[in-house]
Write a protein that holds these residues in place. Structure first.
Motif, PDB file in Angstrom:
ATOM      1  N   LEU A  80       0.830  -1.200   0.000  1.00 52.23           N
ATOM      2  CA  LEU A  80       0.000   0.000   0.000  1.00 52.23           C
ATOM      3  C   LEU A  80       0.867   1.253   0.000  1.00 52.23           C
ATOM      4  N   VAL A  81       0.514   2.197  -0.862  1.00 56.89           N
ATOM      5  CA  VAL A  81       1.188   3.492  -0.913  1.00 56.89           C
ATOM      6  C   VAL A  81       0.306   4.493  -0.182  1.00 56.89           C
ATOM      7  N   THR A  82       0.846   5.137   0.830  1.00 54.97           N
ATOM      8  CA  THR A  82       0.040   5.996   1.698  1.00 54.97           C
ATOM      9  C   THR A  82       0.532   7.428   1.685  1.00 54.97           C
ATOM     10  N   GLY A  83      -0.383   8.331   2.002  1.00 52.54           N
ATOM     11  CA  GLY A  83      -0.008   9.705   2.284  1.00 52.54           C
ATOM     12  C   GLY A  83       0.362   9.833   3.746  1.00 52.54           C
ATOM     13  N   HIS A  84       0.819  11.020   4.125  1.00 53.78           N
ATOM     14  CA  HIS A  84       1.293  11.212   5.503  1.00 53.78           C
ATOM     15  C   HIS A  84       0.196  10.927   6.525  1.00 53.78           C
ATOM     16  N   GLY A  85      -1.049  11.300   6.194  1.00 52.42           N
ATOM     17  CA  GLY A  85      -2.131  11.126   7.153  1.00 52.42           C
ATOM     18  C   GLY A  85      -2.742   9.742   7.162  1.00 52.42           C
ATOM     19  N   ASP A  86      -2.200   8.829   6.329  1.00 46.95           N
ATOM     20  CA  ASP A  86      -2.801   7.504   6.199  1.00 46.95           C
ATOM     21  C   ASP A  86      -2.018   6.414   6.920  1.00 46.95           C
ATOM     22  N   VAL A  87      -1.018   6.797   7.697  1.00 48.81           N
ATOM     23  CA  VAL A  87      -0.158   5.787   8.306  1.00 48.81           C
ATOM     24  C   VAL A  87      -0.951   4.878   9.243  1.00 48.81           C
ATOM     25  N   GLN A  88      -1.839   5.443  10.047  1.00 48.15           N
ATOM     26  CA  GLN A  88      -2.643   4.601  10.946  1.00 48.15           C
ATOM     27  C   GLN A  88      -3.517   3.631  10.147  1.00 48.15           C
ATOM     28  N   LEU A  89      -4.054   4.108   9.025  1.00 48.44           N
ATOM     29  CA  LEU A  89      -4.850   3.237   8.161  1.00 48.44           C
ATOM     30  C   LEU A  89      -3.989   2.114   7.591  1.00 48.44           C
ATOM     31  N   ALA A  90      -2.752   2.444   7.229  1.00 45.40           N
ATOM     32  CA  ALA A  90      -1.847   1.430   6.685  1.00 45.40           C
ATOM     33  C   ALA A  90      -1.477   0.392   7.738  1.00 45.40           C
TER      34      ALA A  90
END
Length: 451
Positions: A80-90
């Motif tokens: 998964l490629v995430t943005g900075h605010g998506d780390v918890q989702l990842a």
């Protein structure tokens, strides 16, 4: 791993193009796609590669795509490629089975390292499956459609025979019996396995838009058609198109689809140009299409055109002896999907599962297995007033014997065919176990009921 591939999925064209070029420069074979739907169409059980996908996308997002991929094959690595605010989702996705995640902006070196490790892991998984098949263990098809009753053995034989051909196929079966699983198996067994597999739910398409959805349209073909659009048939070129619940297709569209089947060409709405269509069609139905033909709701010529090769998917009621082993298989799948250890399934649970009626078939049984793995309840057992070997209309002695038979079979299945823990668990002697197995016609290798 033969012909390894990376599916790179991102709806941002510039980022998708630059990432694909960077991976290609690092000697990785890449197929760049703009939507999760396109990615899912290219994934199969034996897919020789990995998936790299952005989390935030229009339409199907990366989390949904990962879950759908894991339903097809839970051992396909998804990065998964995430943005900075998506780390918890990842991190949540990692718990649910993602192989890894990488945060934007990332360096090529970091991505290349993750991709290389994921490809190595996928190669080992596929090689292990191949070695098991050579050793005489379950092959991919038996893993996807397990069961040792005669109806399932015959179904897998027919799938292998039809899958190797280009024949359009009609699949008949009850809701939840596994019609789409069989359709995907046909695709994966064919020479089209590396091309798209596109599933279209005929019952879910709005009648006013169904023709445009399937055939596409040109600019100005109807009010609101501001740009040309490829239809789903064009998106599936070179691969297999599944028409789910084809009996729901309107009669006027059935005539147009019949022409597509016969001529293998399509014409977009608002155009006079015919386009060649290289696809294999698989159609499914939960209703008797012959009855629909007799009622005037389905075209006879379309039915006979589709009916060249027909597969009947048995309901669980038709292969009741498979249910305990199938439940164990689904429990293992669920444990892998949720990242948990394989739980012990008590023989009493397997006996209850084997006794239950499953009107929702494999889909309902899979939900029960998921709940069991998640620890949110034992499988709910519902029994109808059957008159078979577990029925309520039989004499008490016969009903007791039927229950004892299922308890022993389920206990053997729970212990993988090892008989010592079976007679110890049941509190009987080895001799008594053998006598009862002989009495009830049980196979001592795996506990399946001998038909």
């Amino acid at each position: 791993m033969k012909n390894p591939r990376i599916l790179l999925i991102d709806d941002e064209e510039e980022l998708r193009r630059s990432t694909a070029q960077a991976l290609e420069l690092a000697d990785f074979p890449v197929e760049a796609l703009s939507s999760g739907e396109d990615g899912l169409a290219r994934v199969s059980f034996g897919f020789p590669g990995i998936v790299v996908t952005d989390i935030r996308m229009q339409g199907m997002d990366g989390m949904t795509l990962m879950q759908r991929i894991r339903e097809i094959d839970h051992e396909i690595p998804v990065i998964l490629v995430t943005g900075h605010g998506d780390v918890q989702l990842a991190v949540k996705a990692m718990r649910e089975g993602a192989y890894d995640f990488i945060e934007k902006p990332f360096s090529l070196q970091t991505l290349a390292g993750i991709v290389a490790r994921a490809l190595d892991r996928r190669g080992l998984v596929l090689e292990n499956r191949r070695l098991k098949a050579v050793a005489g263990k379950n092959d991919d098809l038996e893993t996807r459609m397990p069961g040792r009753t005669p109806v399932m053995v015959d179904l897998r034989y027919r799938l292998r025979a039809i899958g190797a051909t280009e024949a359009d196929t009609l699949i008949i079966g009850e809701t939840g019996a596994g019609k789409e699983v069989a359709a995907r198996a046909l695709h994966d067994l064919s020479s089209r396995a590396g091309r798209p597999f596109l599933a279209i739910n005929c019952a879910a398409l709005p009648e006013s838009l169904i023709e445009s959805e399937l055939f596409g349209h040109e600019v100005g073909a109807f009010p609101g058609a501001l740009r040309a659009r490829h239809g789903k048939f064009e998106h599936g070129r070179g691969g297999t198109i599944l028409l789910d619940e084809i009996g729901s297709m309107p009669l006027d569209l059935q005539a147009k689809f019949l022409r597509v089947l016969q001529e293998r060409t399509i014409t977009r709405l608002g155009s006079n140009e015919t386009l060649p269509l290289d696809v294999r069609f698989v159609a499914t139905s939960k209703v008797d299409l012959e009855g629909e033909v007799a009622a005037g709701r389905f075209r006879a010529d379309l039915f006979y055109r589709l009916n060249v090769a027909t597969l009947h998917i048995p309901a669980l009621a038709e292969r009741r002896a498979d249910i305990p082993l199938l439940f164990l298989h689904l429990v293992r799948e669920a444990a892998a999907r949720y990242g948990r250890e394989d739980p012990d399934v008590p023989p009493s649970v397997l006996a209850d599962v084997g006794e239950a009626d499953w009107p929702g078939n494999v889909r309902e049984l899979r939900n029960a297995a998921d709940r069991f793995v998640l620890g949110i309840g034992q499988p709910e057992v519902a029994r109808a007033g059957r008159t078979d070997d577990g029925g309520t209309d039989l004499p008490l002695a016969d009903r007791v014997a039927a229950y004892e038979r299922r308890i022993i079979a389920s206990t053997i299945a729970a212990h993988g065919g090892a008989l010592k823990p079976v007679y110890e668990t049941l509190g009987i002697s080895r001799k008594t176990l053998y006598e009862k197995m002989q009495k009830y016609g049980l196979d001592k290798q795996d506990g399946r009921l001998v038909e």
